[in-house]
Enzyme design. Structure first.
Site, PDB file in Angstrom:
ATOM      1  N   LYS A  90      -7.987   6.513 -19.191  1.00 33.42           N
ATOM      2  CA  LYS A  90      -8.247   7.048 -20.528  1.00 33.42           C
ATOM      3  C   LYS A  90      -6.991   6.976 -21.413  1.00 33.42           C
ATOM      4  O   LYS A  90      -6.481   5.907 -21.632  1.00 33.42           O
ATOM      5  CB  LYS A  90      -8.810   8.466 -20.388  1.00 33.42           C
ATOM      6  CG  LYS A  90      -9.915   8.603 -19.317  1.00 33.42           C
ATOM      7  CD  LYS A  90     -11.124   7.772 -19.680  1.00 33.42           C
ATOM      8  CE  LYS A  90     -12.320   7.818 -18.753  1.00 33.42           C
ATOM      9  NZ  LYS A  90     -12.226   8.045 -17.358  1.00 33.42           N
ATOM     10  N   ASP A 130      -7.167  18.930 -14.157  1.00 32.63           N
ATOM     11  CA  ASP A 130      -7.483  17.575 -14.610  1.00 32.63           C
ATOM     12  C   ASP A 130      -7.085  17.513 -16.084  1.00 32.63           C
ATOM     13  O   ASP A 130      -7.715  18.146 -16.932  1.00 32.63           O
ATOM     14  CB  ASP A 130      -8.981  17.301 -14.412  1.00 32.63           C
ATOM     15  CG  ASP A 130      -9.353  15.861 -14.734  1.00 32.63           C
ATOM     16  OD1 ASP A 130      -8.707  15.277 -15.621  1.00 32.63           O
ATOM     17  OD2 ASP A 130     -10.295  15.334 -14.122  1.00 32.63           O
ATOM     18  N   TYR A 152     -16.481  16.876 -15.194  1.00 34.02           N
ATOM     19  CA  TYR A 152     -16.930  15.485 -15.345  1.00 34.02           C
ATOM     20  C   TYR A 152     -17.998  15.187 -14.283  1.00 34.02           C
ATOM     21  O   TYR A 152     -17.842  15.580 -13.120  1.00 34.02           O
ATOM     22  CB  TYR A 152     -15.715  14.559 -15.217  1.00 34.02           C
ATOM     23  CG  TYR A 152     -16.090  13.119 -14.987  1.00 34.02           C
ATOM     24  CD1 TYR A 152     -16.853  12.413 -15.916  1.00 34.02           C
ATOM     25  CD2 TYR A 152     -15.693  12.457 -13.830  1.00 34.02           C
ATOM     26  CE1 TYR A 152     -17.212  11.095 -15.689  1.00 34.02           C
ATOM     27  CE2 TYR A 152     -16.037  11.140 -13.601  1.00 34.02           C
ATOM     28  CZ  TYR A 152     -16.811  10.467 -14.534  1.00 34.02           C
ATOM     29  OH  TYR A 152     -17.161   9.170 -14.294  1.00 34.02           O
ATOM     30  N   ARG A 169       0.846  -1.206   0.000  1.00 31.89           N
ATOM     31  CA  ARG A 169       0.000   0.000   0.000  1.00 31.89           C
ATOM     32  C   ARG A 169       0.878   1.252   0.000  1.00 31.89           C
ATOM     33  O   ARG A 169       0.580   2.246  -0.642  1.00 31.89           O
ATOM     34  CB  ARG A 169      -0.946   0.015   1.220  1.00 31.89           C
ATOM     35  CG  ARG A 169      -1.598   1.374   1.423  1.00 31.89           C
ATOM     36  CD  ARG A 169      -2.817   1.364   2.325  1.00 31.89           C
ATOM     37  NE  ARG A 169      -2.706   0.539   3.498  1.00 31.89           N
ATOM     38  CZ  ARG A 169      -2.013   0.855   4.609  1.00 31.89           C
ATOM     39  NH1 ARG A 169      -1.344   1.994   4.688  1.00 31.89           N
ATOM     40  NH2 ARG A 169      -1.981   0.020   5.628  1.00 31.89           N
TER      41      ARG A 169
HETATM   42  N1  PLP Z   1     -11.738  13.214 -14.779  1.00 31.23           N
HETATM   43  C1  PLP Z   1     -12.279  13.186 -16.012  1.00 31.23           C
HETATM   44  C2  PLP Z   1     -12.104  14.378 -16.901  1.00 31.23           C
HETATM   45  C3  PLP Z   1     -12.963  12.065 -16.464  1.00 31.23           C
HETATM   46  O1  PLP Z   1     -13.486  12.069 -17.707  1.00 31.23           O
HETATM   47  C4  PLP Z   1     -13.107  10.950 -15.588  1.00 31.23           C
HETATM   48  C5  PLP Z   1     -13.844   9.752 -16.016  1.00 31.23           C
HETATM   49  O2  PLP Z   1     -14.469   9.723 -17.059  1.00 31.23           O
HETATM   50  C6  PLP Z   1     -12.569  11.024 -14.303  1.00 31.23           C
HETATM   51  C7  PLP Z   1     -11.876  12.168 -13.933  1.00 31.23           C
HETATM   52  C8  PLP Z   1     -12.721   9.885 -13.327  1.00 31.23           C
HETATM   53  O3  PLP Z   1     -11.853   8.846 -13.671  1.00 31.23           O
HETATM   54  P1  PLP Z   1     -12.101   7.306 -13.297  1.00 31.23           P
HETATM   55  O4  PLP Z   1     -13.284   6.840 -14.066  1.00 31.23           O
HETATM   56  O5  PLP Z   1     -10.818   6.643 -13.681  1.00 31.23           O
HETATM   57  O6  PLP Z   1     -12.356   7.235 -11.820  1.00 31.23           O
END
Ligand code: PLP
Length: 401
Positions: A199, A174, A102, A50
């Protein structure tokens, strides 16, 4: 850290020939939960998975060098990455976030604010007056998501950083939609970058993961401490797979964004397409900022079709595009954000963010562009509602629940 190398070289060589046990060229996978001590007074580099693991370290170092940061922390998901940085905020302090972030991020921020973990203020960060009003509330942490999901709004990162410096706020970007191959927010003054590595970074749609990269080493250590404390660190196998996917990031993105641009060009000429949201278009309100702060326009875009197109039927008629959430993988995906990725937002919050029930979001993969264009045009032929305008809002309960 070898910062003088080009990023393509950094990711091709990350962890290669580092195995001192068996001289493996490709980095081995260390699944062990714990590591032995040679002596009770000599703590080994890794003691408990961890807290630390060689596969996670390799990915952390690769991503930190790609983003130009001092320290990376690998988390179990993108949401865990966003949540990790929220540990920097105390009750009563303000988090300033984009009103169209998001859906999962919006849900997390709203839920934590409801519990009193901090105060949340949502603004349209592309509107300077709204941004100034948000900063008047003296936020402790500002979250940027640019281009935004799903409307591809482009926020001027350097401008947000200017505002943030005046109130001594952390700026977190982000960078999921572009990856460090196309945008490096730390170079523009941000303190922290977060990723859903699910992604583009992994790119193969077979791992859910996240990353936090801090520009400053001490801030990175603080975040690593919280990650170990709360147990949100990523699994070794996921880091192993993600580093493997990362090696082709530049090649994938180059191809995917060229194809996206071709598909956008073709769709823009079709009379059944009412509006395309793609920062690569000169008509996009954020085009100039995107051209300045990004090194490419990416491979995500969203489309509003004319009202005689039944968008649910359009999705059903697509052959090559897969109806699925997520983005940035090798395979082209399509979704209706209101019913899928952004269903976690209230209808009112979606309306404020400008996310209509008829908006369709596309993620372009590695297929040939001509096949993708033909797929959409064929689907449009089959989705004409013959003048009977049928809105997703009216259908959603039956069709999507
Ligand atoms: N940030 C963005 C811009 C996203 O599009 C997403 C998921 O689609 C996330 C964060 C969250 O990521 P995760 O699905 O890996 O938890």
């Amino acid at each position: 850290m070898t910062t003088h190398l080009h990023p393509e070289t950094l990711i091709a060589s990350a962890g290669v020939s580092s195995d001192r046990g068996q001289n493996a060229v490709a980095p081995p996978l260390y699944l062990s939960a714990n590591y032995f001590w040679n002596d009770p007074c000599e703590k080994p580099q890794y003691d408990y998975a961890r807290s630390g693991n060689p596969n996670r370290s390799q990915l952390e170092e690769a991503l930190a060098s790609l983003e130009g940061g001092a320290r990376g922390v690998i988390t179990s998901s993108g949401m865990a990455a966003v949540d990790l940085v929220l540990n920097l905020v105390e009750p009563g302090e303000v988090v300033l976030a984009p009103h169209d972030c998001y859906g999962g991020t919006h849900r997390l921020l709203t839920a934590r604010a409801k519990r009193g973990h901090f105060k949340i203020v949502y603004v349209d960060q592309t509107d300077l007056a709204a941004l100034a009003a948000g900063f008047a509330k003296k936020p402790k942490l500002v979250l940027i998501e640019t281009p935004s999901n799903p409307l591809l709004r482009v926020t001027d990162i350097a401008k947000v950083v200017d505002f943030a410096r005046q109130v001594d706020a952390f700026v977190v970007a982000d960078n999921t939609f572009l990856s460090p191959a196309l945008q490096r927010p730390l170079d523009l003054g941000c303190d922290i970058v977060v990723h859903s590595t699910t992604k583009f970074i992994n790119g193969h749609s077979d791992v859910v993961g996240g990353a936090v990269i801090a520009k400053d080493a001490a801030l990175g250590e603080e975040l690593a401490w919280w990650a170990n404390c709360t147990g949100v660190t990523g699994a070794p196998f996921d880091s192993f797979m993600t580093l493997r996917g990362l090696r082709t990031l530049f090649t994938r993105i180059e191809r995917q964004q060229a194809t996206a641009s071709d598909v956008v060009d073709a769709l823009s000429q079709d009379p059944r397409v009412a509006k395309v949201y793609f920062p690569g278009l000169k008509s996009h309100p954020g085009h100039e900022i995107a051209a300045r702060q990004q090194s490419g326009f990416g491979s995500m875009f969203s489309v509003e079709f004319v009202e005689t197109i039944d968008v649910l039927e359009l999705l059903r008629q697509l052959d090559i595009f897969t109806i699925a959430e997520s983005l940035g993988g090798f395979e082209s995906l399509v979704c209706v954000p209101a019913a899928m990725t952004h269903a976690g937002m209230t209808p009112e919050a979606r309306e404020t963010a400008g996310i209509s029930d008829r908006l369709v979001r596309f993620s372009i993969g590695l297929e040939h562009g001509a096949d993708l264009v033909r797929d959409v045009l064929n689907a449009l032929d089959g989705a004409a509602a013959d003048g009977n305008v049928r809105y997703l809002k009216e259908q959603a309960v039956g069709a999507c629940a």
